[in-house]
Design a protein around this motif. Sequence first.
Motif, PDB file in Angstrom:
ATOM      1  N   ASN A 170      17.396  48.671 -24.512  1.00 24.22           N
ATOM      2  CA  ASN A 170      16.598  48.495 -23.294  1.00 24.22           C
ATOM      3  C   ASN A 170      17.455  47.991 -22.137  1.00 24.22           C
ATOM      4  O   ASN A 170      17.298  48.435 -20.995  1.00 24.22           O
ATOM      5  N   GLN A 171      18.352  47.058 -22.418  1.00 24.45           N
ATOM      6  CA  GLN A 171      19.233  46.550 -21.359  1.00 24.45           C
ATOM      7  C   GLN A 171      20.139  47.659 -20.830  1.00 24.45           C
ATOM      8  O   GLN A 171      20.323  47.792 -19.620  1.00 24.45           O
ATOM      9  N   ALA A 172      20.673  48.472 -21.734  1.00 22.98           N
ATOM     10  CA  ALA A 172      21.536  49.579 -21.307  1.00 22.98           C
ATOM     11  C   ALA A 172      20.762  50.590 -20.481  1.00 22.98           C
ATOM     12  O   ALA A 172      21.265  51.114 -19.473  1.00 22.98           O
ATOM     13  N   LEU A 173      19.517  50.864 -20.870  1.00 20.14           N
ATOM     14  CA  LEU A 173      18.689  51.812 -20.116  1.00 20.14           C
ATOM     15  C   LEU A 173      18.318  51.252 -18.749  1.00 20.14           C
ATOM     16  O   LEU A 173      18.286  51.993 -17.755  1.00 20.14           O
ATOM     17  N   ILE A 227      14.153  60.349 -15.697  1.00 25.42           N
ATOM     18  CA  ILE A 227      14.619  61.448 -16.544  1.00 25.42           C
ATOM     19  C   ILE A 227      16.002  61.138 -17.117  1.00 25.42           C
ATOM     20  O   ILE A 227      16.245  61.260 -18.325  1.00 25.42           O
ATOM     21  N   ASP A 228      16.910  60.715 -16.255  1.00 26.12           N
ATOM     22  CA  ASP A 228      18.281  60.449 -16.702  1.00 26.12           C
ATOM     23  C   ASP A 228      18.331  59.311 -17.718  1.00 26.12           C
ATOM     24  O   ASP A 228      19.135  59.342 -18.653  1.00 26.12           O
ATOM     25  N   THR A 229      17.467  58.331 -17.558  1.00 26.68           N
ATOM     26  CA  THR A 229      17.439  57.215 -18.507  1.00 26.68           C
ATOM     27  C   THR A 229      16.996  57.697 -19.884  1.00 26.68           C
ATOM     28  O   THR A 229      17.544  57.274 -20.907  1.00 26.68           O
ATOM     29  N   CYS A 230      16.015  58.594 -19.912  1.00 25.38           N
ATOM     30  CA  CYS A 230      15.598  59.162 -21.199  1.00 25.38           C
ATOM     31  C   CYS A 230      16.750  59.941 -21.834  1.00 25.38           C
ATOM     32  O   CYS A 230      16.992  59.836 -23.042  1.00 25.38           O
ATOM     33  N   TYR A 237       9.683  49.951 -26.347  1.00 24.11           N
ATOM     34  CA  TYR A 237       9.818  51.172 -25.557  1.00 24.11           C
ATOM     35  C   TYR A 237       8.555  51.599 -24.816  1.00 24.11           C
ATOM     36  O   TYR A 237       8.612  52.012 -23.658  1.00 24.11           O
ATOM     37  N   ILE A 238       7.411  51.563 -25.502  1.00 29.81           N
ATOM     38  CA  ILE A 238       6.214  52.198 -24.956  1.00 29.81           C
ATOM     39  C   ILE A 238       5.757  51.553 -23.652  1.00 29.81           C
ATOM     40  O   ILE A 238       5.458  52.254 -22.675  1.00 29.81           O
ATOM     41  N   GLY A 239       5.724  50.222 -23.600  1.00 28.71           N
ATOM     42  CA  GLY A 239       5.296  49.539 -22.368  1.00 28.71           C
ATOM     43  C   GLY A 239       6.108  49.957 -21.149  1.00 28.71           C
ATOM     44  O   GLY A 239       5.535  50.385 -20.125  1.00 28.71           O
ATOM     45  N   PRO A 240       7.446  49.869 -21.218  1.00 25.49           N
ATOM     46  CA  PRO A 240       8.257  50.297 -20.071  1.00 25.49           C
ATOM     47  C   PRO A 240       8.099  51.781 -19.740  1.00 25.49           C
ATOM     48  O   PRO A 240       8.112  52.158 -18.565  1.00 25.49           O
TER      49      PRO A 240
END
Length: 197
Positions: A74-77, A92-95, A131-134
Amino acid sequence: MPAPRRSRAAMSAQTTERLIAVARRQFAEQGFNAVVMDELCAQADLTRGALHHHFGGKAGLFAAVVQHLLDEINQALDVRYATHDDPLEGYIDTCLYYYDLLHDPALRRILLQDAPAVLGPRLRELEEASYIGPMVQGLVELQEAGRLRAFDALAMAHLINGAMGDSGMWVIAQDDPQAAAERVKAALRCLLEGLQA
């Protein structure tokens, strides 16, 4: 002058950090089933009692390592997302960047190979919390900005997360994971761009 005594909370935090660091390395190198708790505790210079006090046992320690990995992802994303001026392209790029993180052997072995078998439904709970919340928040913000079509953001977040998890397993099983990751990234971009308003 005597050195100041560390608080109990600080000592406890240091112990848990040390156990998680050693466990992460051993679980990544050996796999969950091959790790021996006595050896792990000896390498961490701690007792089995400390392990049981903080984590309840091997499975509890493994769950803590998984949570630590999820937090790191999550921190890296978040860092990746912050490099974009356009929030849709950032989303999109983060995914897509998730697949670049799969090059980390610890993430592949612990999170994608061992965690489903060891943690079962508990893994789903940890992933949903991480993951889901963000993902939902990002989708809703893009919808409110008029960038995405109207759809159920929670359902879509589960669809995207499920697709990423399953395709991640496929990627690491290939002879050339890097090439497979690029194929998946191209396909996922098509799907995500198709959500635009």
